[in-house]
Design a protein around this motif. Structure first.
Motif, PDB file in Angstrom:
ATOM      1  N   SER A 177     -13.985   2.057   9.839  1.00  0.00           N
ATOM      2  CA  SER A 177     -15.215   1.694   9.112  1.00  0.00           C
ATOM      3  C   SER A 177     -15.889   2.918   8.510  1.00  0.00           C
ATOM      4  O   SER A 177     -16.532   2.835   7.467  1.00  0.00           O
ATOM      5  N   LEU A 178     -15.746   4.050   9.151  1.00  0.00           N
ATOM      6  CA  LEU A 178     -16.315   5.285   8.598  1.00  0.00           C
ATOM      7  C   LEU A 178     -15.524   5.780   7.389  1.00  0.00           C
ATOM      8  O   LEU A 178     -15.980   6.655   6.663  1.00  0.00           O
ATOM      9  N   GLY A 179     -14.303   5.250   7.228  1.00  0.00           N
ATOM     10  CA  GLY A 179     -13.535   5.591   6.030  1.00  0.00           C
ATOM     11  C   GLY A 179     -12.297   6.441   6.261  1.00  0.00           C
ATOM     12  O   GLY A 179     -11.686   6.901   5.291  1.00  0.00           O
ATOM     13  N   VAL A 180     -11.896   6.668   7.513  1.00  0.00           N
ATOM     14  CA  VAL A 180     -10.654   7.445   7.682  1.00  0.00           C
ATOM     15  C   VAL A 180      -9.496   6.618   7.138  1.00  0.00           C
ATOM     16  O   VAL A 180      -9.498   5.386   7.178  1.00  0.00           O
ATOM     17  N   ASP A 181      -8.505   7.306   6.589  1.00  0.00           N
ATOM     18  CA  ASP A 181      -7.429   6.645   5.861  1.00  0.00           C
ATOM     19  C   ASP A 181      -6.245   6.270   6.740  1.00  0.00           C
ATOM     20  O   ASP A 181      -5.252   5.745   6.236  1.00  0.00           O
ATOM     21  N   GLY A 182      -6.354   6.566   8.020  1.00  0.00           N
ATOM     22  CA  GLY A 182      -5.274   6.184   8.909  1.00  0.00           C
ATOM     23  C   GLY A 182      -5.215   7.076  10.121  1.00  0.00           C
ATOM     24  O   GLY A 182      -6.113   7.896  10.371  1.00  0.00           O
ATOM     25  N   PHE A 183      -4.125   6.896  10.860  1.00  0.00           N
ATOM     26  CA  PHE A 183      -4.001   7.596  12.137  1.00  0.00           C
ATOM     27  C   PHE A 183      -2.602   8.161  12.321  1.00  0.00           C
ATOM     28  O   PHE A 183      -1.622   7.580  11.855  1.00  0.00           O
ATOM     29  N   ARG A 184      -2.556   9.251  13.051  1.00  0.00           N
ATOM     30  CA  ARG A 184      -1.301   9.741  13.605  1.00  0.00           C
ATOM     31  C   ARG A 184      -1.417   9.384  15.090  1.00  0.00           C
ATOM     32  O   ARG A 184      -2.302   9.879  15.798  1.00  0.00           O
ATOM     33  N   ARG A 193     -12.358  14.818  -3.665  1.00  0.00           N
ATOM     34  CA  ARG A 193     -11.249  15.593  -4.252  1.00  0.00           C
ATOM     35  C   ARG A 193      -9.922  14.832  -4.211  1.00  0.00           C
ATOM     36  O   ARG A 193      -8.848  15.429  -4.323  1.00  0.00           O
ATOM     37  N   ASP A 194     -10.008  13.519  -3.972  1.00  0.00           N
ATOM     38  CA  ASP A 194      -8.805  12.673  -3.876  1.00  0.00           C
ATOM     39  C   ASP A 194      -7.863  13.130  -2.765  1.00  0.00           C
ATOM     40  O   ASP A 194      -6.638  13.096  -2.914  1.00  0.00           O
ATOM     41  N   ILE A 195      -8.431  13.588  -1.684  1.00  0.00           N
ATOM     42  CA  ILE A 195      -7.628  13.960  -0.516  1.00  0.00           C
ATOM     43  C   ILE A 195      -7.901  12.942   0.589  1.00  0.00           C
ATOM     44  O   ILE A 195      -9.052  12.707   0.962  1.00  0.00           O
ATOM     45  N   LYS A 196      -6.830  12.290   1.068  1.00  0.00           N
ATOM     46  CA  LYS A 196      -6.956  11.322   2.158  1.00  0.00           C
ATOM     47  C   LYS A 196      -7.023  12.074   3.485  1.00  0.00           C
ATOM     48  O   LYS A 196      -6.543  13.210   3.589  1.00  0.00           O
ATOM     49  N   ASN A 248       0.863  -1.153   0.000  1.00  0.00           N
ATOM     50  CA  ASN A 248       0.000   0.000   0.000  1.00  0.00           C
ATOM     51  C   ASN A 248       0.909   1.215   0.000  1.00  0.00           C
ATOM     52  O   ASN A 248       1.661   1.457   0.925  1.00  0.00           O
ATOM     53  N   THR A 249       0.897   1.977  -1.113  1.00  0.00           N
ATOM     54  CA  THR A 249       1.945   2.980  -1.274  1.00  0.00           C
ATOM     55  C   THR A 249       1.440   4.412  -1.464  1.00  0.00           C
ATOM     56  O   THR A 249       2.235   5.307  -1.683  1.00  0.00           O
ATOM     57  N   TRP A 250       0.134   4.608  -1.366  1.00  0.00           N
ATOM     58  CA  TRP A 250      -0.359   5.962  -1.648  1.00  0.00           C
ATOM     59  C   TRP A 250       0.339   7.015  -0.793  1.00  0.00           C
ATOM     60  O   TRP A 250       0.557   8.145  -1.232  1.00  0.00           O
ATOM     61  N   TRP A 251       0.696   6.639   0.425  1.00  0.00           N
ATOM     62  CA  TRP A 251       1.294   7.641   1.319  1.00  0.00           C
ATOM     63  C   TRP A 251       2.680   8.077   0.856  1.00  0.00           C
ATOM     64  O   TRP A 251       3.162   9.140   1.247  1.00  0.00           O
ATOM     65  N   ASN A 268      -5.563  -0.171   2.318  1.00  0.00           N
ATOM     66  CA  ASN A 268      -5.011   1.161   2.032  1.00  0.00           C
ATOM     67  C   ASN A 268      -5.049   2.149   3.187  1.00  0.00           C
ATOM     68  O   ASN A 268      -5.430   3.301   3.002  1.00  0.00           O
ATOM     69  N   ARG A 269      -4.653   1.706   4.338  1.00  0.00           N
ATOM     70  CA  ARG A 269      -4.609   2.641   5.476  1.00  0.00           C
ATOM     71  C   ARG A 269      -3.148   2.882   5.859  1.00  0.00           C
ATOM     72  O   ARG A 269      -2.248   2.152   5.427  1.00  0.00           O
ATOM     73  N   PHE A 270      -2.945   3.873   6.690  1.00  0.00           N
ATOM     74  CA  PHE A 270      -1.584   4.378   6.938  1.00  0.00           C
ATOM     75  C   PHE A 270      -1.460   4.832   8.391  1.00  0.00           C
ATOM     76  O   PHE A 270      -2.424   5.321   8.969  1.00  0.00           O
ATOM     77  N   THR A 271      -0.266   4.643   8.952  1.00  0.00           N
ATOM     78  CA  THR A 271      -0.048   5.142  10.322  1.00  0.00           C
ATOM     79  C   THR A 271       1.268   5.910  10.396  1.00  0.00           C
ATOM     80  O   THR A 271       2.268   5.536   9.791  1.00  0.00           O
TER      81      THR A 271
END
Ligand SMILES: [Ca+2]
Ligand SMILES: [Ca+2]
Length: 527
Positions: A195-202, A101-104, A13-16, A252-255
């Motif tokens: 589940s709501l669709g957030v793309d990851g966490f800090r 708008r293709d913004i994660k 998964n490389t979008w980040w 496709n999630r990211f941390t």
């Protein structure tokens, strides 16, 4: 069947690696209804601005229900949006509009501690045998552990006559990560938001998770504590792996991890696809004053030591603004630093307002301090019989309000941030420095940021390229990045005038061969 399914999940998964992140400090970005605090509808209204800027990922600082003693880093309800920022539907709408708008979007997740107003803590406080008691850390007698904000890390709870542990403010009780119920509880929280669709966490202060049952005193060395037992405890990595397994069960999630350490060898231990995809290195990002040599050596050391991408940033809500701290108010120098952040190998995080060169604000009296860390240091100084002026100086050196003033949108009252009274001072320079003015000037910082980000977004070399070289000479940082037979060379000049000799068949992408101090050039060779 099984193998192909596994293959799909394991696909990298490389979008980040392609993303330019933008950090939004929730209360300070855009207020939609005049209460003086930023909110989701306000941010949604600025998504076209961010799209135009070229931003492809947003990091939101905490927005979950909180008494906001530490601006939301003290969560009271992990399943609710704080009413200050709107409703859950407002959040969902924001997320939908960002994705359109293709913004994660990644959210701040604070799981080292909860607010003492969290139901879990309120239950835990009731009695020693309450089912939630072991969600937190209790002792009959405090040990010598210190709060990060100053003073002891232990607070007596009079109902049960035991002390609870708080690494940060007294209203922020540390969760007990050696309790599997806490781990399960946090996993449930992550699933809710994924589940709501957030793309990851800090993940906030992730190496502070208290996973060790041994609560002995930290050793004292040269008058200060060595954090042997309260930070980087055995068990932190296992806990992170459990959290990441939940994140990885969604595609496709990211941390990104905030690690409280100034050692790359500590940071890199937490960076892997099984823990944190990337981590923040504050030696690079929060360097206290400008030094081209120091910036280069941190970049070089991250490149040498870290297996995956470093993060590239010069600002956040916890440090003075890059414009003051590193650029001395010089927009060209700030742009040269931005060029480094947006063209070096790593994941860039632009802090809101950097793109227009926003400056620090400073408190002139105790009443003007909003930040809990600033206030705590003021009170400690007064308790040590310092004068009010001395205490203010000490407080201001710790005060994180500096970089949290409202986004400067235009020249109208309160910089167009709010129609009401802003929660924190607006920088007085807003009438001559704001988005609306810079949008009319094709040489403005904003225009130059847009051009740089557009370059990064359009050049896979700048996203995926490895370094052919990474050099430092005469206050010039030079590197060539290479990907699929194409090279891009970047020269960032913090030294004197310098004339670049271009190799044959090269093409300039940005800048010119006559490098003035604090300027840069990007050129490409190859196909
Ligand atoms: Ca508002
Ligand atoms: Ca902890």
């Amino acid at each position: 069947m099984i193998f192909s399914a596994l293959h799909t999940v394991a696909q990298e998964n490389t979008w980040w690696k392609e993303t330019v992140f933008y950090q939004i400090y929730m209360p300070s970005y855009a207020d939609s209804q005049g209460d003086g605090y930023g909110d989701f509808n306000g941010i949604t209204g600025k998504l076209d601005y961010l799209k135009e800027l070229g931003i492809t990922g947003i990091w939101l600082t905490p927005f979950l229900r909180s008494p906001k003693v530490d601006n939301g880093y003290d969560v009271a309800d992990y399943y609710a949006v704080d009413p200050t920022y709107g409703t859950l539907d407002d959040f969902k709408n924001f997320l939908h509009e960002a994705h359109k708008r293709d913004i994660k979007v990644i959210m701040d997740m604070v799981v080292n501690h909860t607010s003492t107003e969290c139901e879990w803590f309120k239950e835990a406080q009731k009695s020693k045998d309450n089912p939630y008691r072991d969600y937190y850390i209790w002792q009959d007698k405090p040990n010598n552990w210190e709060s990060f904000f100053g003073g002891t890390a232990w607070q007596l709870d009079e109902t049960t006559n035991q002390y609870y542990y708080h690494k940060f403010d007294v209203t922020m009780a540390d969760l007990n990560w050696s309790n599997p119920k806490v781990v399960a509880e946090v996993e449930k929280v992550l699933r809710f938001w994924l589940s709501l669709g957030v793309d990851g966490f800090r993940f906030d202060v992730i190496n502070f998770l208290t996973t060790n049952g041994i609560l002995q005193d930290n050793p004292i060395k040269n008058g200060s504590q060595e954090h042997l037992y309260d930070i980087n405890q055995p068990g932190v990595k296992a806990a992170l792996k459990q959290l990441k397994a939940v994140v990885n069960s969604y595609p496709n999630r990211f941390t990104v991890g905030e690690i409280g350490s100034d050692k790359v060898e500590v940071l890199k231990q937490y960076q892997s696809p099984e823990m944190m995809d990337v981590v923040f290195n504050f030696n690079f990002g929060s360097i206290a004053e400008f030094s081209a040599q120091k910036i280069f050596s941190e970049l070089h050391s991250m490149e040498q030591q870290m297996e995956s991408y470093p993060t590239l940033f010069f600002g956040s809500h916890d440090m003075p603004r890059m414009m003051n701290r590193l650029a001395n108010g010089n927009p060209d120098k700030a742009m040269a630093l931005a060029a480094l952040m947006l063209t070096a190998r790593g994941v860039p995080f632009v802090y809101y307002g950097e793109e227009i060169g926003m400056h620090n604000i400073l408190a002139n009296s105790y009443d003007e301090i909003v930040d809990i860390q600033g206030k705590t240091h003021y009170k400690l100084a007064i308790a040590e019989e310092k004068t009010e002026n001395e205490a203010l100086t000490i407080a201001n050196s710790h005060n994180r309000d500096k970089s949290r003033s409202p986004m400067q949108w235009n020249g109208s009252a309160s910089a167009g941030f709010t129609t009401g009274r802003p929660w924190i001072s607006v920088n007085k320079g807003y009438s001559s420095n704001n988005v609306a003015l810079q949008e009319q000037d094709k040489n403005s910082m904003l225009a130059r940021y847009k051009a740089l980000i557009a370059l990064r977004n359009s050049q896979p070399v700048l996203q995926y390229g490895s370094y052919k070289n990474l050099d430092f000479k005469d206050d010039r940082i030079t590197f060539t990045r290479s990907y699929n037979g194409r090279d891009i060379t970047v020269i960032i000049n913090f030294g004197n005038d310098y004339k670049v000799t271009l190799p044959a068949k090269s093409k300039i992408l940005s800048g010119s061969i006559n490098l003035k101090p604090n300027s840069f050039i990007l050129y490409t060779t190859g196909e």
